[in-house]
Design a protein around this motif. Structure first.
Motif, PDB file in Angstrom:
ATOM      1  N   ASN A  11      53.583  30.356  53.996  1.00 57.96           N
ATOM      2  CA  ASN A  11      52.808  30.827  55.061  1.00 57.96           C
ATOM      3  C   ASN A  11      51.100  29.799  54.612  1.00 57.96           C
ATOM      4  OD1 ASN A  11      52.454  32.266  57.715  1.00 57.96           O
ATOM      5  ND2 ASN A  11      53.743  33.670  56.020  1.00 57.96           N
ATOM      6  N   GLY A  12      51.799  28.892  53.623  1.00 58.55           N
ATOM      7  CA  GLY A  12      50.773  27.636  52.848  1.00 58.55           C
ATOM      8  C   GLY A  12      49.392  28.418  52.441  1.00 58.55           C
ATOM      9  N   TYR A  13      49.298  29.241  51.693  1.00 58.47           N
ATOM     10  CA  TYR A  13      47.856  29.988  51.119  1.00 58.47           C
ATOM     11  C   TYR A  13      48.407  29.431  49.931  1.00 58.47           C
ATOM     12  CZ  TYR A  13      46.256  33.253  54.490  1.00 58.47           C
ATOM     13  OH  TYR A  13      45.903  33.764  55.537  1.00 58.47           O
ATOM     14  N   CYS A  14      47.091  29.200  49.565  1.00 57.25           N
ATOM     15  CA  CYS A  14      46.793  29.095  47.792  1.00 57.25           C
ATOM     16  C   CYS A  14      47.099  30.052  47.117  1.00 57.25           C
ATOM     17  CB  CYS A  14      46.079  27.269  46.794  1.00 57.25           C
ATOM     18  SG  CYS A  14      46.239  27.686  45.545  1.00 57.25           S
ATOM     19  N   ASN A  15      47.887  30.259  45.863  1.00 57.60           N
ATOM     20  CA  ASN A  15      47.296  31.567  45.159  1.00 57.60           C
ATOM     21  C   ASN A  15      46.892  31.683  43.810  1.00 57.60           C
ATOM     22  OD1 ASN A  15      48.160  32.960  47.695  1.00 57.60           O
ATOM     23  ND2 ASN A  15      50.234  33.056  46.258  1.00 57.60           N
ATOM     24  N   LEU A  16      45.644  32.342  43.415  1.00 58.45           N
ATOM     25  CA  LEU A  16      44.902  32.000  42.044  1.00 58.45           C
ATOM     26  C   LEU A  16      45.244  33.602  41.967  1.00 58.45           C
ATOM     27  CD1 LEU A  16      43.361  29.716  44.707  1.00 58.45           C
ATOM     28  CD2 LEU A  16      42.078  30.022  42.744  1.00 58.45           C
ATOM     29  N   PHE A  17      44.792  34.076  40.732  1.00 58.07           N
ATOM     30  CA  PHE A  17      44.266  34.813  40.099  1.00 58.07           C
ATOM     31  C   PHE A  17      43.489  35.127  38.710  1.00 58.07           C
ATOM     32  CE2 PHE A  17      46.411  39.420  39.597  1.00 58.07           C
ATOM     33  CZ  PHE A  17      45.453  39.474  38.276  1.00 58.07           C
ATOM     34  N   PHE A  18      42.715  36.079  38.143  1.00 58.83           N
ATOM     35  CA  PHE A  18      41.602  35.490  37.546  1.00 58.83           C
ATOM     36  C   PHE A  18      41.492  36.468  36.983  1.00 58.83           C
ATOM     37  CE2 PHE A  18      40.146  32.533  40.791  1.00 58.83           C
ATOM     38  CZ  PHE A  18      39.361  31.837  40.616  1.00 58.83           C
ATOM     39  N   MET A  19      41.388  36.495  35.967  1.00 55.97           N
ATOM     40  CA  MET A  19      41.088  38.028  34.599  1.00 55.97           C
ATOM     41  C   MET A  19      40.214  37.396  33.860  1.00 55.97           C
ATOM     42  SD  MET A  19      45.045  37.371  33.248  1.00 55.97           S
ATOM     43  CE  MET A  19      46.156  37.167  34.258  1.00 55.97           C
ATOM     44  N   THR A  20      39.778  38.948  32.311  1.00 56.37           N
ATOM     45  CA  THR A  20      38.773  38.332  31.700  1.00 56.37           C
ATOM     46  C   THR A  20      39.423  38.111  30.051  1.00 56.37           C
ATOM     47  OG1 THR A  20      39.241  40.193  31.461  1.00 56.37           O
ATOM     48  CG2 THR A  20      37.523  39.887  33.478  1.00 56.37           C
ATOM     49  N   HIS A  21      41.127  39.131  30.678  1.00 55.60           N
ATOM     50  CA  HIS A  21      41.505  39.168  28.674  1.00 55.60           C
ATOM     51  C   HIS A  21      42.630  37.608  28.795  1.00 55.60           C
ATOM     52  CE1 HIS A  21      44.269  40.861  31.419  1.00 55.60           C
ATOM     53  NE2 HIS A  21      43.495  41.337  31.595  1.00 55.60           N
ATOM     54  N   GLU A  22      42.908  37.941  27.534  1.00 53.38           N
ATOM     55  CA  GLU A  22      44.075  36.632  27.304  1.00 53.38           C
ATOM     56  C   GLU A  22      45.285  36.991  28.841  1.00 53.38           C
ATOM     57  OE1 GLU A  22      45.482  37.567  23.518  1.00 53.38           O
ATOM     58  OE2 GLU A  22      44.230  36.326  22.783  1.00 53.38           O
ATOM     59  N   SER A  23      46.262  35.672  29.125  1.00 54.56           N
ATOM     60  CA  SER A  23      46.542  35.176  30.434  1.00 54.56           C
ATOM     61  C   SER A  23      48.037  36.471  29.788  1.00 54.56           C
ATOM     62  CB  SER A  23      47.118  33.633  30.753  1.00 54.56           C
ATOM     63  OG  SER A  23      47.399  33.681  29.494  1.00 54.56           O
ATOM     64  N   VAL A  31      33.848  39.104  24.526  1.00 49.82           N
ATOM     65  CA  VAL A  31      32.628  39.941  24.799  1.00 49.82           C
ATOM     66  C   VAL A  31      33.589  41.480  23.341  1.00 49.82           C
ATOM     67  CG1 VAL A  31      30.562  39.993  25.997  1.00 49.82           C
ATOM     68  CG2 VAL A  31      32.641  40.997  26.290  1.00 49.82           C
ATOM     69  N   ASN A  32      34.421  41.353  23.925  1.00 49.57           N
ATOM     70  CA  ASN A  32      35.947  42.600  22.884  1.00 49.57           C
ATOM     71  C   ASN A  32      36.937  42.058  23.679  1.00 49.57           C
ATOM     72  OD1 ASN A  32      36.326  43.230  25.197  1.00 49.57           O
ATOM     73  ND2 ASN A  32      35.074  44.988  25.473  1.00 49.57           N
ATOM     74  N   SER A  33      37.916  43.143  22.748  1.00 47.53           N
ATOM     75  CA  SER A  33      39.253  42.633  22.862  1.00 47.53           C
ATOM     76  C   SER A  33      40.180  42.175  24.391  1.00 47.53           C
ATOM     77  CB  SER A  33      40.130  43.743  21.968  1.00 47.53           C
ATOM     78  OG  SER A  33      39.960  44.622  22.782  1.00 47.53           O
ATOM     79  N   PHE A  34      39.011  42.636  25.206  1.00 41.37           N
ATOM     80  CA  PHE A  34      39.355  42.806  26.444  1.00 41.37           C
ATOM     81  C   PHE A  34      38.340  41.259  27.628  1.00 41.37           C
ATOM     82  CE2 PHE A  34      41.000  46.933  26.415  1.00 41.37           C
ATOM     83  CZ  PHE A  34      41.972  46.671  26.951  1.00 41.37           C
ATOM     84  N   GLY A  35      38.021  39.882  26.238  1.00 42.15           N
ATOM     85  CA  GLY A  35      37.373  38.734  26.722  1.00 42.15           C
ATOM     86  C   GLY A  35      36.216  39.538  27.382  1.00 42.15           C
ATOM     87  N   VAL A  36      35.908  38.130  28.531  1.00 40.53           N
ATOM     88  CA  VAL A  36      34.564  38.127  29.407  1.00 40.53           C
ATOM     89  C   VAL A  36      34.478  39.336  30.122  1.00 40.53           C
ATOM     90  CG1 VAL A  36      34.912  35.635  28.736  1.00 40.53           C
ATOM     91  CG2 VAL A  36      35.822  36.895  31.312  1.00 40.53           C
TER      92      VAL A  36
END
Length: 419
Positions: free
Chosen positions: A140-152, A181-186
């Motif tokens: 339906n024309g959306y741009c899909n983004l995913f943000f995570m704190t750790h390694e992708s 800050v730790n093994s899980f990133g920011v």
């Protein structure tokens, strides 16, 4: 590693009932007839008029058990912002996570398939394909983004999400090294701050966006930022306060953006955590999580019916007035009712209605039965209601096994487009 994962004990097929019985029962429970060449539970969802092209921002709240919130009875005042949001949103009081790990929450919420015990369904020697919320929005024309704190690539997220509808992934590789800050990133508040200018740029294109923000701070090892001053003395409570504060900062900043009024915000726990004393073999604080849907034109209300993460996508797509081919286990919670909800932990299966909790251990075929009395659990003798709970969760999970094994997890038109 994926090949070895395929052979692990938790990835072996679950045998709870015959496949044909399971398919028949699920068709009855979900009132589906199936679509030829797709799956026995697929259906066409038709909406009148044009789709509502609102942006969607979905925040997975790490380990956010409902039991941590004042809205569900906590007296610790750890989540003042979420509690205020609960009153201003379309909120769901009997909502359950599919499993007890983050990969479970992502998979079930975005693609509406139940999880099976310990299994990470996003892994495999071949990356599995699913149609779901990201693929329908993309169509339906959306741009899909995913943000995570750790390694992708943690839990195979990067490969799986890019293969299944996401355009852009932002992870530890994108962030300044000094913010890790730790093994899980920011930490949560940095990820939220990082995402805002990117969302502003997407909004300028005039096309809608779907954004997932995966928080992590409420997961050990806990790191309390030096600038944050909590009321509590215990680190496991301080971090909940910080997670709540971070979401407040994000929403306060988002409110000032041009796209805010045209956006649906979704807040849910990826899973819960142990809160208080275990009341049974399958502590409910692990699976009972909040779901809140907030936006300018969304009337605040508390939905008392049963629901789970598999229902998020159909409910949102219904709110967006989108027509699509649905090939999953979710229902639109605003139009359909579940008689109960089912969920799993690492070694157990559970199903719950307004009066009973049924628990089953596949390893030794042991059953546990509880009656609910004023919110308290009491062991009880068998009755017909437990048989219905058992049939409901067994058939849903066995049907899941069949569809995954038969590669019936996608809308074939999506598959052709992706190829």
């Amino acid at each position: 590693t994926s090949t070895l994962d395929d052979k692990r004990k938790e990835n072996r097929m679950l045998h709870l009932m015959s496949e044909q019985d399971a398919l028949k029962r699920v068709q009855e429970y979900l009132q589906r007839k199936g679509v030829e060449d797709i799956s026995p539970i697929a259906r066409e969802v038709k909406s009148e008029g044009v789709p509502d092209r609102k942006n969607v921002v979905l925040i997975f709240m790490e380990s956010m058990s409902a039991d941590l919130m004042g809205s569900f009875g906590s007296d610790k005042k750890l989540t003042p912002f979420l509690d205020s949001l609960y009153q201003q949103s379309l909120s769901f009081s009997h909502f359950y996570s599919s499993g007890i790990h983050t990969n479970h929450g992502i998979y079930s919420t975005l693609y509406s398939f139940p999880v099976i015990m310990k299994r990470n369904a996003m892994k495999g020697s071949v990356i599995p394909l699913y149609s779901g919320l990201p693929t329908v929005l993309k169509e339906n024309g959306y741009c899909n983004l995913f943000f995570m704190t750790h390694e992708s690539q943690y839990d195979n997220m990067n490969a799986f999400l890019r293969t299944n509808g996401f355009d852009e992934i932002y992870a530890q590789e994108n962030y300044p090294a000094e913010k890790v800050v730790n093994s899980f990133g920011v930490q949560d508040d940095f990820m939220y701050q990082y995402a805002l200018p990117i969302l502003n740029d997407k909004a300028k294109t005039g096309e809608p966006f779907f954004t997932v923000l995966l928080s992590i701070s409420n997961h050990p090892p806990y790191v309390i930022p030096p600038f944050f001053h909590a009321r509590s003395e215990k680190p496991e409570e301080q971090i909940v306060e910080y997670a709540d504060w971070s979401i407040r900062q994000f929403m306060n900043a988002a409110e000032k953006q041009s796209w805010f009024d045209n956006t649906i915000f979704v807040f849910l726990g990826d899973h819960g955590k142990m809160v208080g004393t275990p009341e049974c073999e399958m502590p409910q604080s692990y699976n009972h999580v909040p779901l809140m849907i907030y936006g300018k034109d969304i009337r605040p209300a508390v939905h008392e019916g049963f629901g789970g993460q598999v229902d998020v996508a159909p409910t949102l797509l219904g709110m967006l007035n989108m027509s699509y081919l649905q090939n999953n286990f979710g229902v639109n919670l605003l139009e359909e009712e579940r008689p109960c909800m089912f969920f799993t932990a690492d070694d157990l299966i559970g199903a719950k209605d307004s009066a009973r909790l049924f628990i089953y251990s596949p390893d030794n075929q042991q059953e546990f039965k509880y009656k609910l009395d004023n919110g308290k659990l009491h062991t009880t003798a068998d009755d017909e209601g437990f048989g219905l709970l058992k049939d409901y969760c067994f058939s849903m999970l066995q049907c899941t096994e069949f569809m995954v094994k038969a590669h019936q997890t996608i809308d074939r038109s999506v598959d052709k487009t992706m190829k």
